[in-house]
Design a protein around this motif. Structure first.
Motif, PDB file in Angstrom:
ATOM      1  N   ILE A 233      -8.966  -2.955   2.904  1.00  0.00           N
ATOM      2  CA  ILE A 233      -8.973  -3.256   1.340  1.00  0.00           C
ATOM      3  C   ILE A 233      -7.995  -2.300   0.709  1.00  0.00           C
ATOM      4  CG2 ILE A 233     -10.425  -2.823  -0.573  1.00  0.00           C
ATOM      5  CD1 ILE A 233     -12.870  -3.664   0.997  1.00  0.00           C
ATOM      6  N   LEU A 234      -7.438  -1.275   1.218  1.00  0.00           N
ATOM      7  CA  LEU A 234      -6.752  -0.360   0.592  1.00  0.00           C
ATOM      8  C   LEU A 234      -5.417  -0.854   0.770  1.00  0.00           C
ATOM      9  CD1 LEU A 234      -8.176   3.458   1.770  1.00  0.00           C
ATOM     10  CD2 LEU A 234      -7.990   2.370  -0.632  1.00  0.00           C
ATOM     11  N   ILE A 235      -4.938  -1.320   1.957  1.00  0.00           N
ATOM     12  CA  ILE A 235      -3.898  -1.890   2.422  1.00  0.00           C
ATOM     13  C   ILE A 235      -3.481  -3.193   1.579  1.00  0.00           C
ATOM     14  CG2 ILE A 235      -2.382  -3.112   4.044  1.00  0.00           C
ATOM     15  CD1 ILE A 235      -3.565  -1.267   6.286  1.00  0.00           C
ATOM     16  N   TRP A 236      -4.331  -3.617   1.431  1.00  0.00           N
ATOM     17  CA  TRP A 236      -4.390  -5.062   0.345  1.00  0.00           C
ATOM     18  C   TRP A 236      -4.029  -4.451  -1.009  1.00  0.00           C
ATOM     19  CZ3 TRP A 236      -7.358  -6.348  -3.850  1.00  0.00           C
ATOM     20  CH2 TRP A 236      -6.994  -7.768  -4.417  1.00  0.00           C
ATOM     21  N   SER A 237      -4.699  -3.553  -1.609  1.00  0.00           N
ATOM     22  CA  SER A 237      -4.703  -2.967  -2.770  1.00  0.00           C
ATOM     23  C   SER A 237      -3.390  -2.656  -3.189  1.00  0.00           C
ATOM     24  CB  SER A 237      -5.804  -2.006  -3.007  1.00  0.00           C
ATOM     25  OG  SER A 237      -7.087  -2.363  -3.213  1.00  0.00           O
ATOM     26  N   VAL A 238      -2.986  -1.690  -2.202  1.00  0.00           N
ATOM     27  CA  VAL A 238      -1.586  -1.181  -2.617  1.00  0.00           C
ATOM     28  C   VAL A 238      -0.424  -2.307  -2.688  1.00  0.00           C
ATOM     29  CG1 VAL A 238      -2.036   1.041  -1.747  1.00  0.00           C
ATOM     30  CG2 VAL A 238      -0.989  -0.462  -0.205  1.00  0.00           C
ATOM     31  N   SER A 239      -0.556  -3.353  -2.047  1.00  0.00           N
ATOM     32  CA  SER A 239       0.385  -4.726  -1.863  1.00  0.00           C
ATOM     33  C   SER A 239       0.323  -5.355  -2.953  1.00  0.00           C
ATOM     34  CB  SER A 239       0.084  -5.442  -0.562  1.00  0.00           C
ATOM     35  OG  SER A 239      -1.129  -6.167  -0.904  1.00  0.00           O
ATOM     36  N   GLN A 240      -0.565  -5.178  -3.965  1.00  0.00           N
ATOM     37  CA  GLN A 240      -0.753  -5.938  -5.159  1.00  0.00           C
ATOM     38  C   GLN A 240       0.205  -5.465  -6.214  1.00  0.00           C
ATOM     39  OE1 GLN A 240      -2.639  -8.901  -4.710  1.00  0.00           O
ATOM     40  NE2 GLN A 240      -2.578  -8.206  -2.867  1.00  0.00           N
TER      41      GLN A 240
ATOM     42  N   GLY B  76      -8.772   5.736  -4.408  1.00  0.00           N
ATOM     43  CA  GLY B  76      -8.148   5.410  -3.286  1.00  0.00           C
ATOM     44  C   GLY B  76      -7.773   6.257  -2.032  1.00  0.00           C
ATOM     45  N   TRP B  77      -7.491   7.423  -2.546  1.00  0.00           N
ATOM     46  CA  TRP B  77      -7.053   8.763  -1.601  1.00  0.00           C
ATOM     47  C   TRP B  77      -8.470   9.068  -1.043  1.00  0.00           C
ATOM     48  CZ3 TRP B  77      -2.865   9.537   0.324  1.00  0.00           C
ATOM     49  CH2 TRP B  77      -1.526   9.327  -0.386  1.00  0.00           C
ATOM     50  N   VAL B  78      -9.531   9.351  -1.607  1.00  0.00           N
ATOM     51  CA  VAL B  78     -10.857   9.655  -1.137  1.00  0.00           C
ATOM     52  C   VAL B  78     -11.252   8.302  -0.058  1.00  0.00           C
ATOM     53  CG1 VAL B  78     -13.424   9.842  -1.680  1.00  0.00           C
ATOM     54  CG2 VAL B  78     -11.606  10.955  -2.803  1.00  0.00           C
ATOM     55  N   LEU B  79     -11.055   7.077  -0.493  1.00  0.00           N
ATOM     56  CA  LEU B  79     -11.558   6.014   0.631  1.00  0.00           C
ATOM     57  C   LEU B  79     -10.573   6.244   1.826  1.00  0.00           C
ATOM     58  CD1 LEU B  79     -12.175   2.992  -1.987  1.00  0.00           C
ATOM     59  CD2 LEU B  79     -14.006   4.647  -0.713  1.00  0.00           C
ATOM     60  N   LEU B  80      -9.225   6.367   1.540  1.00  0.00           N
ATOM     61  CA  LEU B  80      -8.598   6.766   2.800  1.00  0.00           C
ATOM     62  C   LEU B  80      -8.841   7.735   3.588  1.00  0.00           C
ATOM     63  CD1 LEU B  80      -5.838   5.875   4.423  1.00  0.00           C
ATOM     64  CD2 LEU B  80      -4.772   7.341   3.026  1.00  0.00           C
ATOM     65  N   PHE B  81      -9.477   8.707   3.065  1.00  0.00           N
ATOM     66  CA  PHE B  81      -9.967   9.958   3.660  1.00  0.00           C
ATOM     67  C   PHE B  81     -11.193   9.574   4.661  1.00  0.00           C
ATOM     68  CE2 PHE B  81     -11.932  14.490   3.188  1.00  0.00           C
ATOM     69  CZ  PHE B  81     -11.768  14.806   4.655  1.00  0.00           C
ATOM     70  N   LEU B  82     -12.019   8.776   3.711  1.00  0.00           N
ATOM     71  CA  LEU B  82     -13.353   8.230   4.158  1.00  0.00           C
ATOM     72  C   LEU B  82     -13.139   7.432   5.564  1.00  0.00           C
ATOM     73  CD1 LEU B  82     -16.503   7.813   4.321  1.00  0.00           C
ATOM     74  CD2 LEU B  82     -16.216   6.264   2.554  1.00  0.00           C
ATOM     75  N   SER B  83     -12.077   6.281   5.338  1.00  0.00           N
ATOM     76  CA  SER B  83     -11.895   5.441   6.401  1.00  0.00           C
ATOM     77  C   SER B  83     -11.525   6.325   7.527  1.00  0.00           C
ATOM     78  CB  SER B  83     -10.764   4.605   5.905  1.00  0.00           C
ATOM     79  OG  SER B  83     -10.330   3.736   7.209  1.00  0.00           O
ATOM     80  N   LEU B  84     -10.600   7.108   7.543  1.00  0.00           N
ATOM     81  CA  LEU B  84      -9.905   7.827   8.674  1.00  0.00           C
ATOM     82  C   LEU B  84     -11.030   8.752   9.407  1.00  0.00           C
ATOM     83  CD1 LEU B  84      -6.477   9.135   7.219  1.00  0.00           C
ATOM     84  CD2 LEU B  84      -7.069   7.206   8.658  1.00  0.00           C
ATOM     85  N   THR B  85     -11.974   9.340   8.546  1.00  0.00           N
ATOM     86  CA  THR B  85     -13.014  10.019   9.091  1.00  0.00           C
ATOM     87  C   THR B  85     -14.089   8.884   9.844  1.00  0.00           C
ATOM     88  OG1 THR B  85     -13.000  11.656   7.369  1.00  0.00           O
ATOM     89  CG2 THR B  85     -15.029  11.431   8.535  1.00  0.00           C
ATOM     90  N   LEU B  86     -14.312   8.160   9.374  1.00  0.00           N
ATOM     91  CA  LEU B  86     -15.108   7.210  10.141  1.00  0.00           C
ATOM     92  C   LEU B  86     -14.721   6.638  11.273  1.00  0.00           C
ATOM     93  CD1 LEU B  86     -16.735   5.028   7.007  1.00  0.00           C
ATOM     94  CD2 LEU B  86     -17.759   6.508   8.542  1.00  0.00           C
ATOM     95  N   LEU B  87     -13.314   6.379  11.330  1.00  0.00           N
ATOM     96  CA  LEU B  87     -12.657   5.802  12.539  1.00  0.00           C
ATOM     97  C   LEU B  87     -12.622   7.180  13.650  1.00  0.00           C
ATOM     98  CD1 LEU B  87      -9.632   3.916  10.907  1.00  0.00           C
ATOM     99  CD2 LEU B  87     -11.635   2.778  12.107  1.00  0.00           C
ATOM    100  N   CYS B  88     -12.239   8.317  13.115  1.00  0.00           N
ATOM    101  CA  CYS B  88     -12.539   9.330  14.202  1.00  0.00           C
ATOM    102  C   CYS B  88     -13.779   9.480  14.594  1.00  0.00           C
ATOM    103  CB  CYS B  88     -11.773  10.672  13.405  1.00  0.00           C
ATOM    104  SG  CYS B  88      -9.996  10.459  13.179  1.00  0.00           S
ATOM    105  N   SER B  89     -14.687   9.232  13.752  1.00  0.00           N
ATOM    106  CA  SER B  89     -15.985   9.551  14.439  1.00  0.00           C
ATOM    107  C   SER B  89     -16.344   8.643  15.307  1.00  0.00           C
ATOM    108  CB  SER B  89     -16.955   9.559  13.027  1.00  0.00           C
ATOM    109  OG  SER B  89     -18.365   9.753  13.423  1.00  0.00           O
TER     110      SER B  89
END
Length: 511
Positions: free
Chosen positions: A458-465, A482-495
């Motif tokens: 979703i974030l990649i799509w958003s920045v492409s608009q 956007g930045w907080v969601l990016l942090f959340l996404s990376l945290t979930l992926l690492c977990s």
């Protein structure tokens, strides 16, 4: 090595407790930070209010990074105060002045409605006639819906079945651009049954531009200047670009603060008006029944009442800030029962707004040369409505949305910090390793992996608009989100990719 479920558990609980304490404190700070300054005195003398407003405006401009703004106040159907703040051009350090000629954007729709109603008064058109019967050199596209239901009334009230249309079709003033008919052929389509619901439409109003030209045999701008603008003493307003304006037209600024030079659209009726804040204040006064006694009468009282009579309930995001739509006007009922009418405008690098209470003769006009201005405008409207004592206007709810988003960001950030702390602690103690099979429930890993990938997509799509609605409504918060969601996404992926492993698995992995 320490066991995760043994000595580490008290440490994990300590971390969790401290994060929860921070959570409570942050929510309190976020709520208080979203509230407007309460220094505005209800019913204060105009000089007192404008001194208070000076302080508020400069503070808000700094908070939302607004380069310049011009504001006019109307009291008892008179312009009683106007002022300009900030810069018309940041690079040149050119100050914004009250006579700056700005893009009025969608305030154009309200002015266009007056031009259409002038034709109704003269008996040249009928509101409930199909628009097609007046168009001889252009035809509505074929549709599954009845084209005869696309009436002038429905075009004026954004209920003709025509969608918003494309955004960003801008041209430098001296460049070639498509003709109005070329634009309409590309943009006009029926996507729902005419009259069934409200849908804000630029092509619908630009179809009214063609209607005016076909019925009168005159250029749209020529007609509007001579029949509406000049009679209302709007001498610094036009739907056509004038090269002599160049020194008076400020630079616009987009969501990122980049300068936007003056531009025009291939149409005029829905967003092509250039005007000053005081000219729009004169237009607002004209819509207060009969305006003031010194102002020429362009429309009769009945036509003005028709324009400001609800035609259809608003829907979607617009229902958050208005109850109904009339002919080129949003309409709301204030807490004390009085009716307010208004319209705003948003363009590339510009935002504008006027709000009036016709019954009392009160109004305000706000121009800014920044696309980041909706929260700013909402705060100023709240200050104005507090001063007038009519109660908060619905557009002011945007400030509540700002507060709500701050709370969401704070909650998301703190929950992410908690999870990130757990992941980092697990990695540093060796109890999180990249592995396929773990003692941790597979469903948890699947949820974290899926959520992390989905948020990242979703974030990649958003920045492409080129444009996102939320970034205009909540320009500062949207970036933080956007930045907080990016942090959340990376945290979930690492977990998910570095799960907690059992002692047996850990021993096997180490060997």
């Amino acid at each position: 090595m320490m066991r995760w479920n043994g000595l580490n558990r008290p440490i994990e609980k300590w971390i969790t407790k401290r994060v929860h304490q921070l959570l409570g404190l942050s929510v309190i700070l976020l709520i208080s930070g979203g509230c407007s300054n309460q220094s505005i005195d209800q019913g204060a003398h105009i000089d007192t209010f404008t001194r208070q407003l000076d302080v508020q405006i400069l503070s808000l401009m700094d908070a939302y990074n607004i380069p310049g703004t011009a504001i006019a106040l109307v009291k008892n159907k008179e312009v009683v105060w106007s002022n300009a703040y900030g810069y018309a051009d940041i690079e040149q350090q050119k100050k914004l002045t009250i006579d700056a000629i700005c893009r009025a954007e969608s305030i154009s729709k309200s002015v266009t409605a007056w031009g259409v109603m002038k034709l109704v008064e003269r008996g040249l058109i009928n509101l409930d006639d199909p628009v097609q019967q007046y168009l001889h050199n252009w035809s509505l596209p074929e549709s599954e819906y009845n084209l005869n239901e696309v009436t002038i009334r429905r075009l004026l009230s954004n209920s003709a079945g025509i969608p918003l249309g494309s955004l960003g079709e801008e041209y430098s003033p001296d460049s070639e651009k498509p003709s109005l008919r070329q634009y309409l052929s590309k943009e006009v389509q029926l996507t729902y049954e005419p009259g069934s619901n409200f849908e804000y439409s630029n092509p619908g109003f630009n179809l009214l531009e063609l209607l005016i030209e076909e019925v009168t045999g005159r250029d749209f701008n020529d007609y509007m200047i001579n029949e509406v603008l000049l009679p209302l003493n709007m001498h610094s307003s036009s739907f056509d670009w004038d090269v002599e304006w160049s020194p008076k037209v400020p630079m616009g600024y987009d969501l990122n603060g980049n300068p936007v030079p003056p531009y025009v659209y291939p149409y005029k009726a829905s967003g092509g008006l250039f005007s000053t804040v005081e000219d729009i204040a004169r237009f607002a006064i004209a819509g207060m029944a009969w305006g003031n006694k010194r102002q020429p009468k362009v429309l009769n009282r009945e036509s003005i009442q028709d324009i400001q009579t609800p035609q259809i309930n608003t829907s979607g995001i617009f229902s958050f800030v208005a109850d109904d739509y009339g002919f080129g006007y949003f309409i709301e009922t204030l807490p004390d029962g009085k009716k307010a009418v208004w319209h705003g405008g948003q363009g590339h690098g510009w935002m504008t707004h006027f709000h009036v209470i016709p019954e009392t003769g009160d109004g305000i006009v706000i121009f800014t040369n920044s696309q980041r201005s909706w929260p700013f405008i909402a705060h100023v409207l709240n200050d104005w409505s507090r001063w007038t004592g009519f109660g908060p206007v619905k557009f002011g709810r945007i400030t509540k949305a700002v507060t709500g988003l701050r709370i969401i960001i704070g909650l998301t950030l703190l929950v992410t910090l908690l999870r990130a702390g757990q992941v980092i602690y697990g990695i540093t103690t060796g109890y999180r390793k990249p592995t396929i099979t773990t003692s941790q429930a597979p469903i948890i890993r699947f949820i974290e992996l899926s959520a992390g990938v989905a948020i990242l997509a979703i974030l990649i799509w958003s920045v492409s608009q080129d444009y996102l609605f939320i970034t205009s409504i909540l320009p500062v918060g949207a970036i933080w989100l956007g930045w907080v969601l990016l942090f959340l996404s990376l945290t979930l992926l690492c977990s998910a990719l570095l799960p907690v492993v059992s002692n047996d698995q850990l021993s096997n992995l180490n060997h």
